[in-house]
Structures are given as C-alpha cells and as structure tokens.
Design an enzyme around this catalytic site. Structure first.
Site, PDB file in Angstrom:
ATOM      1  N   GLU A  58       0.810  -1.274  -0.051  1.00 53.21           N
ATOM      2  CA  GLU A  58       0.067  -0.395   0.046  1.00 53.21           C
ATOM      3  C   GLU A  58       0.660   1.237   0.151  1.00 53.21           C
ATOM      4  OE1 GLU A  58      -2.896  -0.119   3.693  1.00 53.21           O
ATOM      5  OE2 GLU A  58      -3.821  -1.705   2.488  1.00 53.21           O
ATOM      6  N   ARG A 115      -6.762   4.464 -23.719  1.00 51.22           N
ATOM      7  CA  ARG A 115      -6.848   3.585 -25.189  1.00 51.22           C
ATOM      8  C   ARG A 115      -8.145   2.453 -24.672  1.00 51.22           C
ATOM      9  NH1 ARG A 115      -1.236   1.042 -26.610  1.00 51.22           N
ATOM     10  NH2 ARG A 115      -0.765   1.119 -24.889  1.00 51.22           N
ATOM     11  N   GLN A 116      -8.490   2.512 -23.816  1.00 48.17           N
ATOM     12  CA  GLN A 116      -9.412   1.866 -23.368  1.00 48.17           C
ATOM     13  C   GLN A 116     -10.533   2.550 -22.694  1.00 48.17           C
ATOM     14  OE1 GLN A 116      -9.014  -2.164 -21.003  1.00 48.17           O
ATOM     15  NE2 GLN A 116      -7.029  -1.122 -20.859  1.00 48.17           N
ATOM     16  N   ASP A 190      -3.129   3.633 -39.077  1.00 47.24           N
ATOM     17  CA  ASP A 190      -3.673   3.233 -39.149  1.00 47.24           C
ATOM     18  C   ASP A 190      -5.603   4.397 -39.791  1.00 47.24           C
ATOM     19  OD1 ASP A 190      -4.806   4.366 -37.124  1.00 47.24           O
ATOM     20  OD2 ASP A 190      -3.913   3.383 -35.946  1.00 47.24           O
ATOM     21  N   LYS A 213      -4.441  -1.082 -40.895  1.00 45.69           N
ATOM     22  CA  LYS A 213      -3.688  -1.105 -40.324  1.00 45.69           C
ATOM     23  C   LYS A 213      -4.707  -2.975 -39.588  1.00 45.69           C
ATOM     24  CE  LYS A 213      -2.961  -0.670 -35.665  1.00 45.69           C
ATOM     25  NZ  LYS A 213      -2.818   0.414 -34.116  1.00 45.69           N
ATOM     26  N   ARG A 215      -5.922  -5.209 -36.283  1.00 47.72           N
ATOM     27  CA  ARG A 215      -4.991  -5.880 -34.857  1.00 47.72           C
ATOM     28  C   ARG A 215      -5.077  -7.138 -35.014  1.00 47.72           C
ATOM     29  NH1 ARG A 215      -1.733  -3.107 -31.933  1.00 47.72           N
ATOM     30  NH2 ARG A 215      -1.938  -1.434 -30.917  1.00 47.72           N
ATOM     31  N   ALA A 245       5.817  -0.988 -30.074  1.00 51.45           N
ATOM     32  CA  ALA A 245       6.961  -0.219 -32.070  1.00 51.45           C
ATOM     33  C   ALA A 245       6.479  -1.606 -32.958  1.00 51.45           C
ATOM     34  CB  ALA A 245       7.931  -0.232 -31.978  1.00 51.45           C
ATOM     35  N   GLY A 246       5.014  -1.933 -32.363  1.00 54.21           N
ATOM     36  CA  GLY A 246       4.380  -2.825 -34.153  1.00 54.21           C
ATOM     37  C   GLY A 246       4.179  -2.355 -34.739  1.00 54.21           C
TER      38      GLY A 246
HETATM   39  C1  R5P Z   1      -3.961   2.703 -31.295  1.00 56.32           C
HETATM   40  O1  R5P Z   1      -4.903   2.712 -31.632  1.00 56.32           O
HETATM   41  C2  R5P Z   1      -3.023   3.898 -31.499  1.00 56.32           C
HETATM   42  O2  R5P Z   1      -2.706   5.265 -32.145  1.00 56.32           O
HETATM   43  C3  R5P Z   1      -1.505   3.800 -31.723  1.00 56.32           C
HETATM   44  O3  R5P Z   1      -1.422   3.282 -33.255  1.00 56.32           O
HETATM   45  C4  R5P Z   1      -0.499   1.940 -30.673  1.00 56.32           C
HETATM   46  O4  R5P Z   1      -1.492   2.325 -29.799  1.00 56.32           O
HETATM   47  C5  R5P Z   1       0.679   1.825 -30.930  1.00 56.32           C
HETATM   48  O5  R5P Z   1       0.824   0.768 -30.126  1.00 56.32           O
HETATM   49  P1  R5P Z   1       1.976  -0.771 -30.504  1.00 56.32           P
HETATM   50  O6  R5P Z   1       3.441   0.408 -30.778  1.00 56.32           O
HETATM   51  O7  R5P Z   1       2.022  -1.024 -29.760  1.00 56.32           O
HETATM   52  O8  R5P Z   1       1.608  -0.973 -31.516  1.00 56.32           O
END
Ligand code: R5P
Length: 322
Positions: A58, A115-116, A190, A213, A215, A245-246
């Site tokens: 904690e 992102r959520q 994307d 793109k 996922r 960075a994917g």
């Molecule tokens: C996704 O909608 C975001 O805008 C980024 O493209 C994403 O979060 C990048 O994540 P990563 O580097 O793991 O591919």
C-alpha cells in the site's frame, strides 16, 4: 479545448507570475525530466511530500505544506506501474482537498488507460472512464493532458471538471520544418488516426496517406495496404503513441515496399515497452521523434529524439492559475 500556450508564443524564457504564491506543486515519488523542467520553469519549490510503501505494497502519502486556498498540481512519477501512479494521484488529491486546497489539477501528459476508452467487445469495462471517476471522487477538479488517444475521453468528466488538452503539433512542426524533407507526405499508420494525420499534413502543407492496419491480438499489428502515394517521397508516420512499436515497424516496412524514401516517425507518447527498442533498430526508419511525456527507458537507440514539452505544460499551469 483551451488555447495552446505554445501557439500563443510562450517559451521557456518568458514565465512570470502574479499569483505564484497561490500555486503548489506536489512532487511525484520519482520526478521525470518533464516534471523537473516544469518546476524549473515555474520557479516554485515543490511541497515537502513523503511518499512511502508499506510492507503490503500500500502507498503512504503525507504533504507537509500549507495548501489552504491554493491551486495544487499533481504529476505522475517517472518510474511506476500505471495503476500505482493512479493511486498515488488519488491519495495526493484526497490529502490536498482535506488540507483545504482550492483546486486540484492532475497533470497527466500521457493519460492512463486512454486506449481503453470504449467497449470493443461485450464484457469489457470503459477503463478510461473509471480512471476519471476515481480521480474526481478523490478530489481532482481539472486535468492537463497532451494528445489524448480520443478526445471523447474529455466527455467522461462532468462539465465542471475541465480538460486542458494540449497538442504537441506546434512543437513537432517546428522540429520538422528544420529538416528540409524531400517532397514529404504524412502517413497515418491506421484508419483511426487519419484525422490526426490530416492536421499535421495541413499544417505542413503536404499530402497525406493512410495505412490499413489490423490487430491480430493485443499488442500485435499488421499493415495490410496503403491509400495514397509515397513513392520517392520522405514519409512522416504520425501516431499518438508508440507502445510495443509493432504498429510503426509494420507501417515502415510497408512504406519501404511501396518505394518510400526516408521514413520518420512522429508520436507524442513514446512508451517503448517489450522489445520496442529492438524493433526500432531493425525497422527501416531514419528518426523516431517523441515528446518527453513519458521518460525514455535506458539504452534508447540513437534514432530516438525527444522534444521537451515542459514549456507547454508550464504554460498551461500559468494559464489556469495566473
Ligand atoms: C492505436 O490505436 C494507437 O494509436 C497506436 O497506434 C498504438 O497504441 C501503438 O501501439 P504499438 O506500438 O504497440 O503497436
């Protein structure tokens, strides 16, 4: 969204306050370069604050300062688990309000859980909303943030809890204009980021392209195709964040296949988790430009360049409290 203080001509050298005595900064447990820069710009001594861990993990917080009727600013720690960071902000907000603070402002350059911000599948929470709800319940009145993944997040807070939503574009444009790029084109990695890329393309007065793109799984992206022409052109891939960075590795590989010249990556938040550094070393990319909203992990490849956004954040604080 309020005016961007950078666009209004504020820079590191021009901070002066009439109400400095009414501002308090509660330091984080491990201040980042960005936090140090903000404190330096404002010329304010951070409040004496004790942050410790109990044996059971904690967090313990005590602020040894007079916060009555003050605007109190909280910043996240540089080396911390995201969830712990949220808890530290909540505990400090509660402590500040119980000590009579007039207003508590959470400075979250890279907004946690951004992102959520929606349910993609049944059974999921809207996590960004949970973050905002818990912070407001703990005493946070306003938020300062940079390039939210989706500005719809602002709407999760009631109207009396405003978002000061900064854009890193002015900083990036200055940086890119110094590069003398060859027939540049801005590329969104994307379809969701196409609007964001258009803003940069319009500001630079250049064309735009968009990658399709998909996922395959969380943290695993595949570039399927390209709308637009990049052949023989320098490309600026523009995204809000780089995590594993994917996305940008895939995007840069596809652009090279399509005949792109030099490839630059521009993103506000450089998280570089997992083997992101390795992927960037291997990617056909000349430079990766990020702000210091997230501190770099050790041994960053030299192709990563950081732009300092402390003047922008300091300007926002000045705007809110001056
Ligand atoms: C996704 O909608 C975001 O805008 C980024 O493209 C994403 O979060 C990048 O994540 P990563 O580097 O793991 O591919």
């Amino acid at each position: 969204m309020r005016t961007n203080p950078i666009a209004a001509g504020i820079n590191n050298a021009s901070f002066s306050f009439t109400s400095k005595k009414d501002i308090k900064i509660i330091p984080s447990s491990k201040p980042s370069d960005l936090e140090k820069g903000v404190i330096r710009n404002l010329g304010i001594n951070p409040s004496d604050t004790v942050i410790r861990k109990f044996a059971n993990t904690e967090t313990y917080v005590r602020i040894n300062d007079d916060l009555r009727n003050k605007d109190v600013y909280l910043m996240p720690s540089s080396e911390q688990d995201v969830n712990e960071g949220i808890m530290e902000i909540n505990l400090k907000a509660d402590a500040a309000k119980r000590s009579g603070a007039k207003k508590v402002i959470a400075v979250l350059p890279n907004f946690p859980y951004a992102r959520q911000e929606r349910r993609s599948e049944a059974g999921e929470p809207v996590s960004a909303r949970v973050v905002i709800d818990t912070m407001i319940a703990s005493g946070v009145d306003e938020f300062i943030t940079t390039d939210l993944h989706s500005s719809a997040i602002e709407g999760f807070a009631p109207s009396n809890h405003s978002f000061y939503h900064l854009s890193s574009l002015p900083l990036a444009i200055d940086y890119l204009n110094d590069k003398n790029l060859k027939d540049p084109v801005v590329v969104s990695p994307d379809e969701g980021g196409a609007k964001r890329a258009k803003k940069l393309a319009d500001a630079l007065g250049v064309k735009q392209a968009t990658i399709q793109k998909t996922r395959i799984a969380h943290n695993s992206a595949r570039a399927l195709g390209l709308f637009g022409d990049v052949s023989g052109k320098d490309c600026i891939i523009y995204d809000d964040m780089i995590d594993t960075a994917g996305t940008i590795s895939e995007a840069s590989r596809l652009l090279k296949e399509k005949g792109a010249n030099d490839i630059y990556i521009l993103a506000t938040h450089g998280l570089f988790n997992g083997n992101a550094y390795q992927k960037l070393e291997n990617a056909p990319v000349k430079e990766v430009i990020v702000t210091n909203s997230v501190p770099l992990k050790p041994n960053a490849p030299v192709k990563i360049k950081q732009i300092d956004s402390s003047a922008q954040i300091s300007g926002a604080i000045l705007d809110i409290s001056a």
